[in-house]
Motif scaffolding. Structure first.
Motif, PDB file in Angstrom:
ATOM      1  N   ALA A   2       0.821  -1.322   0.094  1.00  0.00           N
ATOM      2  CA  ALA A   2      -0.311  -0.148  -0.382  1.00  0.00           C
ATOM      3  C   ALA A   2       0.867   1.460  -0.113  1.00  0.00           C
ATOM      4  CB  ALA A   2      -0.726  -0.169   1.205  1.00  0.00           C
ATOM      5  N   ILE A   3       1.983   1.632   1.070  1.00  0.00           N
ATOM      6  CA  ILE A   3       2.887   2.790   0.794  1.00  0.00           C
ATOM      7  C   ILE A   3       3.415   2.436  -0.788  1.00  0.00           C
ATOM      8  CG2 ILE A   3       5.599   3.577   1.802  1.00  0.00           C
ATOM      9  CD1 ILE A   3       3.845   1.713   4.758  1.00  0.00           C
ATOM     10  N   LEU A   4       4.033   1.932  -1.262  1.00  0.00           N
ATOM     11  CA  LEU A   4       4.631   1.471  -2.598  1.00  0.00           C
ATOM     12  C   LEU A   4       3.252   2.427  -3.353  1.00  0.00           C
ATOM     13  CD1 LEU A   4       7.060   0.470  -3.343  1.00  0.00           C
ATOM     14  CD2 LEU A   4       5.908  -1.401  -4.385  1.00  0.00           C
ATOM     15  N   LEU A   5       2.588   2.095  -3.718  1.00  0.00           N
ATOM     16  CA  LEU A   5       1.583   1.855  -4.080  1.00  0.00           C
ATOM     17  C   LEU A   5       0.496   4.206  -4.346  1.00  0.00           C
ATOM     18  CD1 LEU A   5      -1.266  -0.531  -4.745  1.00  0.00           C
ATOM     19  CD2 LEU A   5      -0.086  -0.343  -5.911  1.00  0.00           C
ATOM     20  N   PHE A   6       0.802   4.364  -2.266  1.00  0.00           N
ATOM     21  CA  PHE A   6       1.047   5.430  -2.669  1.00  0.00           C
ATOM     22  C   PHE A   6       2.100   6.416  -3.403  1.00  0.00           C
ATOM     23  CE2 PHE A   6       1.283   9.138   0.012  1.00  0.00           C
ATOM     24  CZ  PHE A   6       0.392   9.799   0.282  1.00  0.00           C
ATOM     25  N   LEU A   7       2.807   5.905  -3.058  1.00  0.00           N
ATOM     26  CA  LEU A   7       4.559   6.738  -3.663  1.00  0.00           C
ATOM     27  C   LEU A   7       4.406   6.562  -5.631  1.00  0.00           C
ATOM     28  CD1 LEU A   7       7.295   5.018  -1.442  1.00  0.00           C
ATOM     29  CD2 LEU A   7       5.938   7.364  -0.895  1.00  0.00           C
ATOM     30  N   LEU A   8       4.109   5.599  -5.552  1.00  0.00           N
ATOM     31  CA  LEU A   8       3.579   5.834  -6.912  1.00  0.00           C
ATOM     32  C   LEU A   8       2.717   6.541  -7.577  1.00  0.00           C
ATOM     33  CD1 LEU A   8       4.363   4.479  -9.977  1.00  0.00           C
ATOM     34  CD2 LEU A   8       2.453   2.703  -9.368  1.00  0.00           C
ATOM     35  N   ALA A   9       1.073   6.579  -6.628  1.00  0.00           N
ATOM     36  CA  ALA A   9       0.351   7.449  -7.106  1.00  0.00           C
ATOM     37  C   ALA A   9       1.390   8.782  -7.120  1.00  0.00           C
ATOM     38  CB  ALA A   9      -0.985   7.226  -6.254  1.00  0.00           C
ATOM     39  N   TRP A  10       2.076   8.875  -6.223  1.00  0.00           N
ATOM     40  CA  TRP A  10       2.129  10.845  -6.061  1.00  0.00           C
ATOM     41  C   TRP A  10       3.158  11.114  -6.534  1.00  0.00           C
ATOM     42  CZ3 TRP A  10       1.244  15.065  -4.450  1.00  0.00           C
ATOM     43  CH2 TRP A  10       2.556  15.860  -4.529  1.00  0.00           C
ATOM     44  N   ASP A  11       4.035   9.848  -6.809  1.00  0.00           N
ATOM     45  CA  ASP A  11       5.009  10.233  -8.388  1.00  0.00           C
ATOM     46  C   ASP A  11       4.484  10.217 -10.030  1.00  0.00           C
ATOM     47  OD1 ASP A  11       8.451   9.303  -8.782  1.00  0.00           O
ATOM     48  OD2 ASP A  11       6.969   8.835 -10.308  1.00  0.00           O
ATOM     49  N   VAL A  12       3.023   9.835  -9.844  1.00  0.00           N
ATOM     50  CA  VAL A  12       2.821   9.859 -10.665  1.00  0.00           C
ATOM     51  C   VAL A  12       2.043  11.341 -11.464  1.00  0.00           C
ATOM     52  CG1 VAL A  12       0.898   8.933 -12.810  1.00  0.00           C
ATOM     53  CG2 VAL A  12       2.488   7.580 -11.981  1.00  0.00           C
ATOM     54  N   PHE A  13       1.472  12.027 -10.499  1.00  0.00           N
ATOM     55  CA  PHE A  13       0.258  12.750 -10.057  1.00  0.00           C
ATOM     56  C   PHE A  13       1.507  13.589 -10.456  1.00  0.00           C
ATOM     57  CE2 PHE A  13      -0.771  16.145  -7.169  1.00  0.00           C
ATOM     58  CZ  PHE A  13      -1.916  16.327  -8.118  1.00  0.00           C
TER      59      PHE A  13
END
Length: 358
Positions: A12-23
């Motif tokens: 979940a942390i990895l997906l959150f960081l990915l979402a922030w990176d893309v955003f």
């Protein structure tokens, strides 16, 4: 915390960081990328530059390949992080997934289900039996579809911005006649002797407008800084000529005879925009420039030579001492950041200046 909860939390942390990176990379036009993208770009740049900083044409061609490679790396890293994030969440529950006649390990099952979900393949030979995991597989498929759509849109917009950058550089080279052996001083002589000063002023205004658009694009698409084109489409090389042209107009020409070129808002504004381009990049990429006595001597020799050419053409000029003081001050203001970027990006620098990269 049990291992049963650790892996989903990590995913979940990895997906959150990915979402922030893309955003941050795609949707926030402020000159910064997300944590993964920004750090990976900087790391790849430093490594690639160290490997290909030989100053030869062959090394410059290798350096120019970094930009296209970073585009591929960026998209692949996003895809792999999405895949890994959902695989970590699926892993503790993989033993309860329905298999056919064969039961692979839990890790293989988690990676497999995550892979076909985020890529929207929908194979279905291994499926979750728990209701929550079934919903999560739908979320994974939706996330993959969204990421693919964002990546495609981002790439199309990015290459459109890259086209504007190369088109601006190409226009400057062709207009100034660099490929035909013309120099900024030749453009000044032509504008004065052919009585087309207004045409030159209008062109500088147009270049200033297009450069503003390019600077905004580079704020939104930081990958543009890593694309290094051949000389006739290289923006750092083209803008150096613009700086020399505006510096000559503002320092050497008589303000009484040619007020729009010597003291005009368009000439001054274009010079500031162009100088700002190099200063911003120099702050981003770093490096220390050492000035040798040869640099000042070359600057004075160039000034004297240009002034003699303008005098022979019958162009009205400032007082020699006043013109040199203005020219020297302006040239010192943009020479160091310009030299820094040209050398870092693999283009020829100025004689008498030496760049040291930490």
């Amino acid at each position: 915390m049990t291992m049963h909860n650790f892996y989903p939390l990590l995913g979940a942390i990895l997906l959150f960081l990915l979402a922030w990176d893309v955003f941050a990379t795609v949707f926030i036009p402020r000159g910064l990328s997300g944590p993964f993208t920004q750090n990976s770009h900087h790391l790849f740049w430093k490594l690639w530059h160290r490997l290909n900083n030989a100053g030869t044409q062959k090394a410059r061609r290798r350096l120019s390949r970094l930009g296209p490679m970073l585009v591929v790396v960026t998209v692949l890293v996003w895809a792999l992080l999405l895949w890994l994030g959902f695989a970590l969440i699926f892993y503790p529950y993989a033993a309860g997934f329905h298999h056919g006649t064969h039961s692979p390990s839990n890790w293989i099952t988690a990676v497999y289900v995550s892979g076909y979900s985020v890529t929207t393949l929908g194979v279905g030979d291994i499926v979750p039996t728990d209701g929550n995991m079934r919903i999560l597989s739908v979320v994974a498929a939706g996330s993959g579809f969204i990421l693919i759509s964002i990546a495609v849109t981002y790439l199309l917009s990015f290459y459109a911005a890259l086209g504007r950058v190369t088109a601006l550089a190409y226009e400057i080279h062709r207009f100034l006649g660099k490929s035909d052996g013309f120099r900024p001083v030749d453009v000044v002589i032509t504008a004065v002797t052919a009585n087309c000063i207004e045409e030159l002023t209008n062109w500088l205004a147009d270049i200033g407008t297009k450069l503003s658009e390019v600077l905004m694009a580079e704020q939104q698409y930081t990958l543009l800084n890593y694309f290094h084109e051949p000389d006739d489409m290289a923006l750092p090389m083209a803008l150096t000529e613009v700086l020399e042209l505006t510096t000559l107009c503002r320092s050497v020409l008589s303000p009484e005879a040619y007020p729009s070129l010597a003291n005009g808002l368009v000439t001054a504004g274009t010079e500031r925009l162009t100088r700002g381009y190099f200063e911003a990049l120099a702050r981003k990429f770093g490096g220390v420039v050492e000035l040798h006595p040869e640099a000042s001597q070359n600057r004075k020799m160039h000034f004297d030579h240009v002034r003699q050419e303008l005098e022979r053409a019958g162009v009205e000029l400032r007082d020699p001492e006043e013109a040199w003081n203005i020219y020297n001050t302006m040239r010192q203001g943009w020479e160091i950041p310009c030299h820094t970027i040209r050398v870092l990006f693999g283009y020829p620098g100025f004689s008498g200046l030496e760049l040291r990269v930490p």
